[in-house]
Each structure stands twice: as structure tokens, then as C-alpha cells.
Design an enzyme around this catalytic site. Structure first.
Site, PDB file in Angstrom:
ATOM      1  N   TYR A 100       0.846  -1.200   0.000  1.00 10.71           N
ATOM      2  CA  TYR A 100       0.000   0.000   0.000  1.00 10.71           C
ATOM      3  C   TYR A 100       0.883   1.252   0.000  1.00 10.71           C
ATOM      4  CZ  TYR A 100      -2.822   3.790   1.850  1.00 10.71           C
ATOM      5  OH  TYR A 100      -3.417   5.006   2.031  1.00 10.71           O
TER       6      TYR A 100
ATOM      7  N   ALA B  55      -2.052   9.179   4.771  1.00  8.05           N
ATOM      8  CA  ALA B  55      -3.134   8.485   5.472  1.00  8.05           C
ATOM      9  C   ALA B  55      -2.620   7.310   6.305  1.00  8.05           C
ATOM     10  CB  ALA B  55      -4.125   7.959   4.425  1.00  8.05           C
TER      11      ALA B  55
ATOM     12  N   SER C  64      -3.165  14.315   7.608  1.00 12.42           N
ATOM     13  CA  SER C  64      -4.160  13.936   6.600  1.00 12.42           C
ATOM     14  C   SER C  64      -5.536  13.843   7.240  1.00 12.42           C
ATOM     15  CB  SER C  64      -3.776  12.570   6.014  1.00 12.42           C
ATOM     16  OG  SER C  64      -4.854  12.019   5.287  1.00 12.42           O
TER      17      SER C  64
ATOM     18  N   GLN D 122      -4.616  18.520   5.914  1.00 10.52           N
ATOM     19  CA  GLN D 122      -4.956  18.157   4.535  1.00 10.52           C
ATOM     20  C   GLN D 122      -6.382  17.663   4.483  1.00 10.52           C
ATOM     21  OE1 GLN D 122      -5.335  14.663   3.569  1.00 10.52           O
ATOM     22  NE2 GLN D 122      -6.129  15.346   1.591  1.00 10.52           N
TER      23      GLN D 122
ATOM     24  N   TYR E  78     -10.009  16.693   1.981  1.00 10.40           N
ATOM     25  CA  TYR E  78     -10.631  16.374   0.691  1.00 10.40           C
ATOM     26  C   TYR E  78     -11.989  17.066   0.630  1.00 10.40           C
ATOM     27  CZ  TYR E  78      -7.149  12.650   0.073  1.00 10.40           C
ATOM     28  OH  TYR E  78      -5.985  11.947  -0.081  1.00 10.40           O
TER      29      TYR E  78
ATOM     30  N   THR F 121      -6.410  18.797  -1.185  1.00  8.42           N
ATOM     31  CA  THR F 121      -5.846  17.921  -2.221  1.00  8.42           C
ATOM     32  C   THR F 121      -6.792  17.898  -3.409  1.00  8.42           C
ATOM     33  OG1 THR F 121      -4.708  16.631  -0.567  1.00  8.42           O
ATOM     34  CG2 THR F 121      -5.042  15.564  -2.689  1.00  8.42           C
TER      35      THR F 121
ATOM     36  N   LYS G 196      -2.947  21.240  -3.129  1.00 11.98           N
ATOM     37  CA  LYS G 196      -1.945  20.170  -3.330  1.00 11.98           C
ATOM     38  C   LYS G 196      -2.353  19.341  -4.548  1.00 11.98           C
ATOM     39  CE  LYS G 196       0.027  16.174  -0.891  1.00 11.98           C
ATOM     40  NZ  LYS G 196      -0.581  15.006  -1.496  1.00 11.98           N
TER      41      LYS G 196
ATOM     42  N   SER H 122       2.548  18.450  -7.448  1.00 11.88           N
ATOM     43  CA  SER H 122       2.529  17.070  -6.944  1.00 11.88           C
ATOM     44  C   SER H 122       1.638  16.210  -7.821  1.00 11.88           C
ATOM     45  CB  SER H 122       1.953  17.080  -5.513  1.00 11.88           C
ATOM     46  OG  SER H 122       1.672  15.773  -5.055  1.00 11.88           O
TER      47      SER H 122
ATOM     48  N   HIS I 247       0.775  13.228  -6.335  1.00 11.41           N
ATOM     49  CA  HIS I 247       0.357  12.290  -5.300  1.00 11.41           C
ATOM     50  C   HIS I 247       1.300  11.075  -5.242  1.00 11.41           C
ATOM     51  CE1 HIS I 247      -3.469  12.099  -2.824  1.00 11.41           C
ATOM     52  NE2 HIS I 247      -2.909  10.965  -2.467  1.00 11.41           N
TER      53      HIS I 247
ATOM     54  N   ASP J 287       6.392  17.998  -4.163  1.00 15.04           N
ATOM     55  CA  ASP J 287       6.658  16.670  -3.591  1.00 15.04           C
ATOM     56  C   ASP J 287       6.613  15.628  -4.693  1.00 15.04           C
ATOM     57  OD1 ASP J 287       4.062  15.476  -3.929  1.00 15.04           O
ATOM     58  OD2 ASP J 287       3.395  16.181  -1.969  1.00 15.04           O
TER      59      ASP J 287
HETATM   60  C1  LIG Z   1       0.887   5.667   1.872  1.00 18.35           C
HETATM   61  C2  LIG Z   1       0.567   7.056   1.366  1.00 18.35           C
HETATM   62  C3  LIG Z   1      -0.588   7.694   1.802  1.00 18.35           C
HETATM   63  C4  LIG Z   1      -0.886   8.979   1.345  1.00 18.35           C
HETATM   64  N1  LIG Z   1      -1.999   9.625   1.836  1.00 18.35           N
HETATM   65  C5  LIG Z   1      -2.283  10.875   1.405  1.00 18.35           C
HETATM   66  C6  LIG Z   1      -3.397  11.575   1.926  1.00 18.35           C
HETATM   67  O1  LIG Z   1      -4.117  11.081   2.778  1.00 18.35           O
HETATM   68  N2  LIG Z   1      -3.640  12.822   1.444  1.00 18.35           N
HETATM   69  C7  LIG Z   1      -2.839  13.414   0.498  1.00 18.35           C
HETATM   70  O2  LIG Z   1      -3.105  14.530   0.091  1.00 18.35           O
HETATM   71  N3  LIG Z   1      -1.758  12.778   0.010  1.00 18.35           N
HETATM   72  C8  LIG Z   1      -1.455  11.537   0.446  1.00 18.35           C
HETATM   73  N4  LIG Z   1      -0.352  10.895  -0.051  1.00 18.35           N
HETATM   74  C9  LIG Z   1       0.543  11.601  -1.012  1.00 18.35           C
HETATM   75  C10 LIG Z   1       1.658  12.354  -0.256  1.00 18.35           C
HETATM   76  O3  LIG Z   1       1.145  13.445   0.455  1.00 18.35           O
HETATM   77  C11 LIG Z   1       2.715  12.895  -1.239  1.00 18.35           C
HETATM   78  O4  LIG Z   1       2.070  13.671  -2.217  1.00 18.35           O
HETATM   79  C12 LIG Z   1       3.497  11.770  -1.931  1.00 18.35           C
HETATM   80  O5  LIG Z   1       3.741  10.716  -1.025  1.00 18.35           O
HETATM   81  C13 LIG Z   1       4.840  12.305  -2.445  1.00 18.35           C
HETATM   82  O6  LIG Z   1       5.531  11.310  -3.144  1.00 18.35           O
HETATM   83  P1  LIG Z   1       6.719  10.423  -2.480  1.00 18.35           P
HETATM   84  O7  LIG Z   1       6.055   9.393  -1.603  1.00 18.35           O
HETATM   85  O8  LIG Z   1       7.393   9.836  -3.679  1.00 18.35           O
HETATM   86  O9  LIG Z   1       7.594  11.370  -1.685  1.00 18.35           O
HETATM   87  C14 LIG Z   1      -0.030   9.622   0.396  1.00 18.35           C
HETATM   88  C15 LIG Z   1       1.128   8.958  -0.038  1.00 18.35           C
HETATM   89  C16 LIG Z   1       1.436   7.692   0.433  1.00 18.35           C
HETATM   90  C17 LIG Z   1       2.718   7.011  -0.038  1.00 18.35           C
END
Ligand SMILES: Cc1cc2nc3c(=O)[nH]c(=O)nc-3n(C[C@H](O)[C@H](O)[C@H](O)COP(=O)(O)O)c2cc1C
Length: 426
Positions: free
Chosen positions: A64, A119, A146, A167, A169, A195, A291, A313, A315, A346
Site C-alpha cells: 500500500y 493516510a 491527513s 490536509q 478532501y 488535495t 496540493k 505534486s 500524489h 513533492d
Molecule cells: C501511503 C501514502 C498515503 C498517502 N496519503 C495521502 C493523503 O491522505 N492525502 C494526500 O493529500 N496525500 C497523500 N499521499 C501523497 C503524499 O502526500 C505525497 O504527495 C506523496 O507521497 C509524495 O511522493 P513520495 O512518496 O514519492 O515522496 C499519500 C502517499 C502515500 C505514499
């Protein structure tokens, strides 16, 4: 399941030689092939933390975190993009003192990187967000909670001077949106981060294979992976009950009636548009950040509706596979709105030199995702502290080697792109 790299499908390659590991260090290769005992003190970089996390987590949870959408092309490209840009150092500049601090949306950060909102952290380690918050406090940086976080806003804000960032939604139920914003305001949150790249869930095929979702609805194979990691299972079972405190009053997830997948499909509002967000910015009446902005047109609109910041970003490659990498897209956005709004980035950041390259193009700060999640999963708070410490040491060392004493001395003149250089010099 919301928030896995094809060719790196760990679920299929446990204990088997993969090209990635062969390319990495001999030490890591030894752990992977011979299965030696690995501890936190053996972790020196992203790949080491990832390997330790892989050993500690049941594979559905590891996948995940590690996974992304479709063919995971964007996920791989996010990091690869940094490698197509070379640093050009200057020497003999008197660099005994290096100041890494930056100001982002009115907040002074001691280091130019922060922990992006993610998350379900207590699923990765029973300390979850609390571990990350302690580490963030130590390093004087920014923490994004989050709305799918597993510790409550109030719990964190009573013990820390943050989360500075919440953060969020956008839900179909406007009353729910308002209630969540008001709650964040009451908890002292300064920056609301909406986001905007998750209007529908990304296609995470690793999660489909393992059956990973909240509440758990694992495949038989997925369940077997939990049996193989009894230490994780004992820690999970003997600590406070898993919750999603930001949402539980509004979504019946704990009762098993709504999964996170349903939450994205049924509760988020795909009709969300710029008018809706403009109203929200007005209602929030403090720093507002979007974001998941990738196009210059959208960046301009963010300025027009009064946002204080945007995060370039995708995500972490978990939503639209085939989307451009954040670093490749950064210059265009900075050239369009960099003088009007704080541009953050990011995606794929694994090294201090990646941070330096993004700042040189014009990002104000850089968000870490998996780069702190794997350390969290590997060892809780000491893991995140070690990862942030290594990132700070790498960034500071690279600043010295580049001949820069402060972040404002970084510029595009420090960089050379192997293909299509960004046009303007900052
Ligand atoms: C396991 C996981 C859960 C994430 N959950 C959220 C979230 O709840 N809300 C959100 O805006 N981004 C979420 N993201 C995205 C991160 O905020 C971020 O944009 C992303 O991890 C950046 O890429 P990187 O993991 O390569 O550094 C999540 C990323 C991962 C890996």
C-alpha cells in the site's frame, strides 16, 4: 483502495533476486539474498529504510505504501527526473556556516523539507502520527496531518505547536466540509491544504491483488502475509484501537459499512470546481494551499482565488499514471506564479541533492512522503528521526559542496539539464 512499481512488484518477489536490489549496495544485496538481520543502524538511505520496512510489515501494508497507480510509470519517473539534472558547484566560497532555514506560507522552517500529509500512519507503526510529530518537532519543520490520519487534530495540537497543515478532501456534503474546516480552525491549524488530484481513486493494482482496504477485506493470500509478521500483528492488537478520528463522526468506517474506497467513490465530490474552492478559501480566511497542481493555468487560478501556496505534486504517482513528474514540471510553474505564491514540490524525493535541485529551480520547500513513511514503518519515532537527520546532513553537505551558505544562494545557474533546460534563470 486509495493512497503500488510494476517491475518492482514486491508481493511477487519476496526473497527472490530483483534487478533493483542487484543495482543497490552489496550490503543491501546481502540482506535481500542471504536474509541477514537488519536493524535501524543499518539504514543509511531511502532504499535501506524501504528494505527494513518491507521486512517488518505484512506485505499488503508494505505494498500500500510502496505502490502507485497503473503501471507505476509516474512513480518511477518522479525520482528518475532528478537524475537528469546535474549540479554545478562553485568552490572557495567560505561555507563553514550553512543556514538551511526557509519561510513557507508565513512559517519559518529550520530545514527546507517537510512531512507531506499521508493516510493511515498507525497501520504502518503503532505510534503513527505521534512518532512523526515528535520527529518533526525536533527538526523544526512542518507537519501535514491527513484527514485520513489516525490521530486526532486535537490530540496533536494539545501536545505540539502543530499540525501547521491540515490536509482535506472536498466532500459532496457541504455541511461536512464546513464542520471539518471549523474543527481545524478550533484546533489552531494555520494552513489548510486541499488535495485536488484525488477526485476519484487511482487504480492501485497491488491493493487489488492483496485486497488491502479499510476496513480490512483481505484475500486469502493477503491474510497469510499477516500471519507471517506476528510482531506487527501483536503491536497492532495491543495498542489503541485503529481509528480515523477526523472522519469517524461523519463516515461509518469502523462499523464496516463504508470502506476508504467507498469514501473516495461516494463521498468526495467530483463536481468540485474553482468556484467551490474560491468559496472555501474565503471561508477559511487564513493560509490556503492547493496540493496536486501540475499546470500553469491552474497555478494562475490558484493565485486568482487567493491561495498562499500550491504543491506541485502527482500524489507520489498514486493517482494519474502517465502524469508528468513533479520535478520536470516545476520550472514551468515557478516561471508562471513563483513571484506571487509559494510553490512547493513533492514526489520522488529521496536525497538531499534532490531537495537542492528542487530549491534551485525555485521551490520554496520540498515534501517527503515515502521517505519518512518507510522509516516510520521500520522503527517508529527513532526511524523518522534518523531519516530526517540523514536528509538534513545530506542537504547541508550538498550546500557546502555547492558553495552555498543559505537557500537563497541556490539558483538555476547551479544546474544543467541533460535535455530541454528550463528557459528562465531565476
Ligand atoms: C501511503 C501514502 C498515503 C498517502 N496519503 C495521502 C493523503 O491522505 N492525502 C494526500 O493529500 N496525500 C497523500 N499521499 C501523497 C503524499 O502526500 C505525497 O504527495 C506523496 O507521497 C509524495 O511522493 P513520495 O512518496 O514519492 O515522496 C499519500 C502517499 C502515500 C505514499
Amino acid at each position: 483502495m486509495q493512497d503500488l512499481p510494476r517491475g518492482q512488484d514486491i508481493s511477487k518477489t519476496h526473497g527472490i533476486i530483483t534487478p533493483i536490489r542487484v543495482c543497490s549496495s552489496f550490503r543491501r544485496a546481502r540482506y535481500a539474498f542471504i536474509g541477514g538481520h537488519m536493524r535501524l543502524k543499518d539504514c543509511f538511505n531511502f532504499h535501506d529504510f524501504r528494505e527494513l520496512a518491507r521486512r517488518r510489515l505484512p506485505s499488503p501494508i508494505f505494498n500500500y505504501i510502496d505502490g502507485a497507480a497503473d503501471d507505476e510509470t509516474t512513480y518511477r519517473r518522479n525520482t528518475a527526473a532528478f537524475e537528469e539534472c546535474d549540479l554545478l558547484p562553485n568552490v572557495l566560497r567560505g561555507v563553514e556556516q550553512v543556514d538551511l532555514s526557509v519561510i513557507v506560507m508565513g512559517q519559518k522552517l529550520q530545514v527546507p523539507f517537510y512531512c507531506s500529509p499521508t493516510a493511515l500512519q498507525r497501520l504502518f507503526h503503532h505510534q503513527g502520527e505521534r512518532a512523526v510529530a515528535h520527529a518533526v518537532q525536533k527538526f523544526g519543520t512542518m507537519f501535514g496531518l491527513s484527514s485520513l490520519g489516525t490521530v486526532s487534530l486535537e490530540d496533536l495540537s494539545s501536545s505540539f505547536s502543530f499540525p501547521q497543515v491540515y490536509q482535506f478532501y472536498f466532500h459532496k456534503d457541504r455541511g461536512l466540509n464546513k464542520a471539518m474546516l471549523d474543527r481545524a480552525k478550533a484546533a489552531g491549524v494555520r494552513i489548510l491544504m486541499l488535495t485536488v488530484d484525488s477526485i476519484t481513486g487511482g487504480n492501485r493494482e497491488r491493493d487489488l491483488r492483496t485486497g488491502f482496504s479499510i476496513p480490512f477485506s483481505l484475500t486469502l493470500q493477503g491474510m497469510a502475509q499477516f500471519v507471517l509478521k506476528p510482531k506487527w500483528a501483536i503491536e497492532y492488537a495491543t495498542h489503541e484501537k485503529f481509528r480515523l478520528p477526523q472522519l469517524e463522526q461523519h463516515v461509518a468506517m469502523s462499523g464496516g459499512t463504508t470502506s476508504i474506497g467507498d469514501y473516495f467513490t461516494n463521498m468526495l465530490d467530483p463536481s468540485m470546481n474553482w468556484r467551490d474552492v474560491a468559496e472555501m478559501v474565503k471561508h477559511w480566511d487564513d493560509k490556503f494551499c492547493l496540493k496536486g497542481i501540475m499546470s500553469p493555468e491552474d497555478a494562475k487560478k490558484a493565485v486568482d482565488i487567493g491561495c498562499a501556496g500550491i504543491v506541485v505534486s502527482n500524489h507520489g504517482g498514486r493517482q494519474l499514471d502517465g502524469s508528468r513528474s513533479s520535478f520536470d514540471q516545476l520550472a514551468e510553474i515557478v516561471d508562471t506564479v513563483g513571484d506571487k505564491i509559494d510553490v512547493l514540490l513533492d514526489g520522488g524525493v529521496q536525497r538531499g541533492t534532490h531537495v537542492l535541485k528542487a530549491l534551485s529551480v525555485g521551490a520554496k520547500a520540498v515534501g517527503l512522503g515515502r521517505a519518512y513513511l518507510f522509516p516510520l514503518a521500520a522503527a517508529g519515532q527513532p526511524g523518522v528521526e534518523r531519516a530526517l537527520g540523514l536528509m538534513r546532513a545530506e542537504t547541508e553537505r550538498a550546500m557546502r559542496l555547492m558553495g552555498c551558505r543559505s537557500i537563497d544562494q541556490l539558483s538555476r545557474s547551479n544546474l544543467r539539464f541533460r535535455n530541454s533546460p528550463p528557459s528562465r534563470t531565476r
